[in-house]
Design a protein around this motif. Structure first.
Motif, mmCIF file in Angstrom:
data_model
loop_
_atom_site.group_PDB
_atom_site.id
_atom_site.type_symbol
_atom_site.label_atom_id
_atom_site.label_comp_id
_atom_site.label_asym_id
_atom_site.label_seq_id
_atom_site.Cartn_x
_atom_site.Cartn_y
_atom_site.Cartn_z
ATOM 1 N N ARG A 107 -1.011 2.677 -8.008
ATOM 2 C CA ARG A 107 -1.210 1.370 -7.370
ATOM 3 C C ARG A 107 -2.318 1.518 -6.342
ATOM 4 N NH1 ARG A 107 0.737 -3.582 -6.660
ATOM 5 N NH2 ARG A 107 0.928 -4.508 -4.597
ATOM 6 N N ARG A 108 -3.090 0.440 -6.177
ATOM 7 C CA ARG A 108 -4.197 0.516 -5.215
ATOM 8 C C ARG A 108 -3.855 -0.170 -3.905
ATOM 9 N NH1 ARG A 108 -7.817 -3.578 -4.099
ATOM 10 N NH2 ARG A 108 -7.542 -5.553 -5.188
ATOM 11 N N SER A 109 -4.400 0.360 -2.823
ATOM 12 C CA SER A 109 -4.394 -0.294 -1.530
ATOM 13 C C SER A 109 -5.840 -0.271 -1.074
ATOM 14 C CB SER A 109 -3.500 0.452 -0.540
ATOM 15 O OG SER A 109 -3.484 -0.194 0.706
ATOM 16 N N GLY A 110 -6.540 -1.398 -1.275
ATOM 17 C CA GLY A 110 -7.985 -1.387 -1.094
ATOM 18 C C GLY A 110 -8.603 -0.526 -2.186
ATOM 19 N N LYS A 111 -9.448 0.408 -1.791
ATOM 20 C CA LYS A 111 -10.085 1.301 -2.770
ATOM 21 C C LYS A 111 -9.339 2.618 -2.928
ATOM 22 C CE LYS A 111 -14.751 -0.553 -2.555
ATOM 23 N NZ LYS A 111 -16.204 -0.236 -2.507
ATOM 24 N N TYR A 112 -8.288 2.784 -2.160
ATOM 25 C CA TYR A 112 -7.467 3.990 -2.295
ATOM 26 C C TYR A 112 -6.400 3.733 -3.353
ATOM 27 C CZ TYR A 112 -4.603 8.004 -1.143
ATOM 28 O OH TYR A 112 -3.900 9.177 -1.217
ATOM 29 N N VAL A 113 -6.307 4.619 -4.334
ATOM 30 C CA VAL A 113 -5.356 4.487 -5.436
ATOM 31 C C VAL A 113 -4.385 5.656 -5.348
ATOM 32 C CG1 VAL A 113 -5.103 4.112 -7.919
ATOM 33 C CG2 VAL A 113 -7.248 3.492 -6.789
ATOM 34 N N TYR A 114 -3.087 5.348 -5.290
ATOM 35 C CA TYR A 114 -2.114 6.406 -5.041
ATOM 36 C C TYR A 114 -0.930 6.318 -6.004
ATOM 37 C CZ TYR A 114 0.547 2.746 -2.639
ATOM 38 O OH TYR A 114 1.239 1.593 -2.345
#
Length: 479
Positions: free
Chosen positions: A56-63
């Motif tokens: 899942r992404r939070s902004g451009k960070y995908v975790y």
């Protein structure tokens, strides 16, 4: 879509190992664990495949949470909008909005049975805590210039035009996002993942029934005992549950659909006017507009809610090949009495159904993560029918089959076939694509040229988490 983006694959920078940070749900100072990568750019197909593997992404960070280790396992949840029927509480929210728009009425009284919504601290604080802890220091400008030079060089040879200027709508939406998220407005804007029905609801139990319905059922059973043949006047055909009242010819006897409730007409002298606009917004997802896709195209969008000319909420969504994925909802807390979290989710479900009419494969609504171990975060399970993603085999399982398992253990394998495996797992890591010094090459070639034994553990971990298909399409940035 910009011309250079048509040839731009996903570019990601993977962070080796697992990171522990403060959990935004149970408040454990170091109990939340995840793997992550920075998406410099990403295609909608790659992100679709990643969220179908628990990312899942939070902004451009995908975790991706480390499900068997993190304190609050986060299961990807999707709703099936084509079969969705609004519950009693959902209808209550929609009718409350209609009354407010038509007559200016504001519901009063006990709100205990009203859908509740998580605060920013509960819903996404964990995401931001992780991003802040990473303290990523990437030279985005240099990298972007390198990428454009690499991909545009091939286009210039073919006589294609460079990337067009961003539309005014995009610039406007970015400005609104900054304004909403800055904390500068007179009324602070909260961030929410999605709506939250019923406080303390037990999803393992059947929904409550009205006393009137129970009395009807008792009377029906009594009549059936008196006449076992079931030949009562007004009963329906065999194979259907008998009804004490024959169906009427008009439509008033039929339950209203979600669209009927959302788009119910207002009087000409309505007290308020609610409008919606949609703009592209900044995200790592590359906008795409294929001929057989939705009219608005694929990518990330702001859905803006305007009340009497004033913006009161903004929903951030990703439109992907098979789904609409809800990202966040920003709203003005002065209008929390309208249950905007619930209302926006129902609008997004309706929007998914609308997109399905043009693009048949787009038929799911992804609500992010379902966290059964956190009582305040179980609200997403109220949107039925829905499925949870098995964290080991990445197949979808109806939520009803998962709830009893989750009551016994926070972490569960939902796929009950012991022989089932992850069909999309990485089988040939040497075919993974690497982006190094403006060159694209398979990892098998890269490691022979670089003698990169020290990097192999991280690369193999990345390949295992993203799966073979994404590993072969996405470019893994190596410095």
């Amino acid at each position: 879509m910009a011309s250079w983006a048509a040839f731009s694959p996903s570019i990601v920078e993977y962070f080796e190992g697992e990171d522990s940070y403060r959990c935004g749900y149970c408040k454990n100072e170091s109990g939340s664990r995840s793997n992550g990568m920075w998406a410099h750019s990403m295609t909608v197909q790659d992100y679709q495949d990643l969220i179908d593997r628990g990312w899942r992404r939070s902004g451009k960070y995908v975790y991706k949470p480390v499900m068997n280790q993190t304190c609050c396992p986060q299961y990807t949840i999707r709703c099936r909008p084509l079969q969705f029927q609004p519950s009693k509480s959902h209808k209550k929210v929609l009718k409350k909005m209609l009354k407010f728009l038509a007559k200016g009425e504001i519901s009063k009284g006990n709100c205990e049975d009203e859908p509740m919504e998580p605060s920013m601290d509960e819903s996404v604080a964990g995401d931001f805590a992780l991003i802040n802890k990473l303290d990523i220091q990437c030279d985005h400008k240099t990298l972007s210039d390198d990428l454009k030079e690499t991909f545009e060089s091939g286009e210039k040879k073919k006589g294609k035009s460079p990337k067009k200027e961003e539309p005014k709508e995009l610039i406007q939406s970015q400005h609104i996002e900054e304004k909403l998220g800055s904390g500068e407005p007179s009324h602070p804007v909260k961030v929410h993942m999605a709506p939250k029905p019923g406080k303390g609801a037990d999803l393992s139990k059947p929904p409550c029934r009205k006393a009137k319905e129970i009395r009807k059922e008792r009377k029906r059973l009594k009549l059936m005992q008196q006449n076992p043949a079931g030949e009562l006047e007004g009963f329906q055909a065999q194979g259907e549950p008998p009804s004490l009242f024959p169906p009427k010819a008009n439509k008033s006897n039929q339950p209203k659909s979600l669209e009927d409730l959302i788009f119910e007409s207002l009087p000409e002298n309505a007290s308020h006017k609610l409008e919606f606009t949609r703009f592209l917004c900044s995200s790592p997802l590359e906008a795409e507009n294929p001929p057989h896709g939705p009219d608005c195209g694929y990518g990330s969008f702001h859905q803006q809610y305007w009340l009497d000319g004033r913006i009161i909420a903004v929903g951030v969504i990703d439109i992907l090949p098979y789904c609409v994925s809800s990202v966040y909802l920003y709203y003005d807390p002065d209008y929390s009495f309208l249950s905007l979290g619930v209302y926006s989710a129902l609008r997004e479900i309706g929007f998914t159904r609308q997109l399905h009419q043009k693009t048949s494969q787009l038929s799911y609504y992804y609500m992010g993560f379902y966290i059964h171990s956190c009582p305040k975060m179980k609200y997403k399970g109220q949107y039925r029918p829905s499925d949870l993603l098995c964290p080991e085999t990445y197949v979808w399982v109806p939520i009803e089959q998962c709830l009893s398992l989750l009551e016994n253990s926070k972490y569960c394998r939902f796929n009950q076939d012991p022989e089932a495996v992850d069909e999309g797992r990485s089988k040939e890591p040497d075919r993974l694509q690497v982006f190094h010094k403006k060159a694209i090459l398979p990892y098998g070639v890269y490691k022979r040229q670089r003698e990169a034994a020290a990097e192999e553990a991280a690369v193999l971990q990345y390949a295992r988490l993203v799966g073979q298909a994404c590993a072969e399409r996405m470019l893994l940035l190596r410095n």
